[in-house]
Design an enzyme around this catalytic site. Structure first.
Site, PDB file in Angstrom:
ATOM      1  CD  GLU A 137      -1.483  -2.392   1.621  1.00 24.52           C
ATOM      2  OE1 GLU A 137      -2.090  -3.507   1.719  1.00 24.52           O
ATOM      3  OE2 GLU A 137       0.002  -2.455   2.413  1.00 24.52           O
TER       4      GLU A 137
ATOM      5  CD  GLU B  51      18.668  -4.327  -3.036  1.00 29.93           C
ATOM      6  OE1 GLU B  51      19.683  -3.578  -3.128  1.00 29.93           O
ATOM      7  OE2 GLU B  51      19.002  -5.636  -2.795  1.00 29.93           O
TER       8      GLU B  51
ATOM      9  CG  LEU C  26       0.071  -8.620 -12.127  1.00 29.62           C
ATOM     10  CD1 LEU C  26       0.102  -8.159 -13.401  1.00 29.62           C
ATOM     11  CD2 LEU C  26      -1.097 -10.046 -12.373  1.00 29.62           C
ATOM     12  CB  ILE C  27       1.017  -3.545 -11.444  1.00 31.37           C
ATOM     13  CG1 ILE C  27      -0.562  -4.148 -11.396  1.00 31.37           C
ATOM     14  CG2 ILE C  27       1.148  -2.446 -11.904  1.00 31.37           C
ATOM     15  CD1 ILE C  27      -1.616  -3.250 -10.501  1.00 31.37           C
TER      16      ILE C  27
END
Length: 424
Positions: free
Chosen positions: A60, A309, A334-335
């Site tokens: 978030e 990372e 997955l974006i």
């Protein structure tokens, strides 16, 4: 009456809550820091003219980055109060503190107890509240309503499974949702499900995660790693959850792709040591990112035991399988992979990101697999058929660009809410 019972049960459960904090602090001592904040006690005087944004944890907080930048740009006289519930979310937010010195304040949101919520709001006196994604705290929402504070649920998502759970508590959830000033849903399906359990003033604004640009230094870091490692194929298991690592490691051991390197990145840092033990049990040559070394030719598994990372890992990898989708956890984001140009494989359990998964598959940026065995087989095939893999990589750019714009739509909604506050 439902909220009263909820509050009483919450008070009765507090000893268990504290025990859970102590248990989690065995691996993450940060859980026992800033304890007063969890009950609404804050020492430092607050800035004036605050916009409060709650981002519970890492995902978030990352998603909120473009919105925070837009808020600080659009309202230069305001500061942003950023709240979290987890130490990892707080650690992620610290990166933003350095980026916007003097414009951000960061604390834990208190537990959803009436007195604690009141102390929080009376101390900071925000002019607007924004809750990210699925954060529904009935007592906090009621405290905002009583103070006339506009409160919106933004980047809101609700799976069918979560809807069924909330529907079992209509006396608690329906009043909380109806008290919100606005709801900005990620998709039309999310908006419809939220309306069915009580939300009003619902708009479909898209997903903020599509507006998050990978940090250039992380992309460069991934490119540097790739140059050092060379041309050997790299399969990334990204943000894996408990139980998935063992399945992935066993499937990886059966793959015959020459020189294949498995880059394994667990979702939660408190499990890094546990996953390292799983690798050691299988006697696979391993290199740990935390040791500061890059994989050697004989390295079979590179354990990504670091925080912040993931963009570099995606930039490095040829192909990723998204954690949380191989077992019924609902899937991770997955974006970010698509934004970094990394094609992905999705298991059957991506209900937290169902529409994004469908769109990614339809665009050619992702492939669906039934289980970890099929994931290993499809990965092996794609890594040997480079034209197909390159076509998927090209599709990630199309997929990412087609879904941007949520920040602008949510900012337009916020402008309306601030007008309501002025009128009040």
């Amino acid at each position: 009456m439902s909220r009263l019972i909820y509050s009483l049960l919450f008070y009765l459960a507090m000893p268990l809550v504290w025990l859970r904090l102590c248990w989690r602090a065995r691996k993450q001592p940060e859980y026992l820091r800033q304890l007063g904040e969890r009950h609404g006690h804050y020492r430092a005087p607050p800035p004036t003219r605050l916009i409060w944004l709650h981002a519970v944890s890492v995902g978030e907080t990352r998603a909120a980055e473009p919105l925070i930048a837009a808020l600080l740009r659009e309202y230069p006289e305001h500061s942003v109060l950023l709240t979290h519930m987890t130490p990892t979310g707080r650690a992620t937010g610290k990166e933003l503190l350095a980026r916007y010195p003097g414009r951000l304040t960061q604390v834990y949101l208190p537990y959803d107890l009436p007195a604690a919520c009141g102390r929080f709001l009376d101390h900071f006196r925000p002019q607007l509240g924004l809750l990210m994604e699925t954060e529904l705290w009935p007592n906090m929402i009621e405290a905002c309503r009583r103070r006339g504070l506009p409160l919106a649920l933004i980047n809101a998502r609700l799976s069918a499974r979560s809807q069924r759970g909330y529907a079992r508590l209509p006396g608690l959830i329906r009043p909380a949702l109806s008290a919100l000033s606005a709801v900005a849903a990620q998709t039309a399906a999310d908006g419809e499900r939220l309306q069915q359990i009580g939300a009003r003033q619902v708009s479909v604004c898209g997903n903020l995660k599509f507006d998050v640009a990978p940090a250039p230094d992380k992309l460069q870091q991934g490119a540097t790693w790739r140059q050092a490692i060379g041309t050997r194929p790299i399969w990334l298991a990204a943000s894996t959850r408990e139980g998935e690592e063992a399945l992935i490691l066993d499937a990886f051991a059966t793959m015959t792709t020459p020189d294949l390197l498995l880059l394994l990145v667990p979702r939660h840092p408190q499990r890094f040591a546990e996953v390292a033990d799983l690798i050691a049990q299988r006697r696979l040559a391993v290199c740990r990112r935390s040791a500061g070394e890059l994989p050697h030719r004989e390295t079979r598994v590179w354990l990504g035991d670091s925080m912040g990372e993931m963009a570099a890992y995606y930039a490095l990898a040829d192909l990723a399988v998204i954690g949380g989708t191989l077992l019924p956890f609902g899937g991770q984001n997955l974006i970010e992979a698509a934004a970094c140009g990394c094609p992905v494989l999705l298991g059957p359990h991506d209900f937290n990101f169902a529409e994004a998964g469908r769109n990614a598959i339809a665009s050619g940026a992702a492939r669906r697999v039934a289980d970890v065995g099929e994931a290993a087989q499809v990965a092996a095939d794609l890594l040997q058929e480079r034209p197909k893999l390159l076509a998927m990589r090209d599709a990630t750019a199309t997929f990412s660009l087609a879904h941007r714009g949520a920040t602008l739509r949510i900012m337009a909604l916020i402008a309306q809410l601030r007008a309501i506050r002025t009128a009040y």
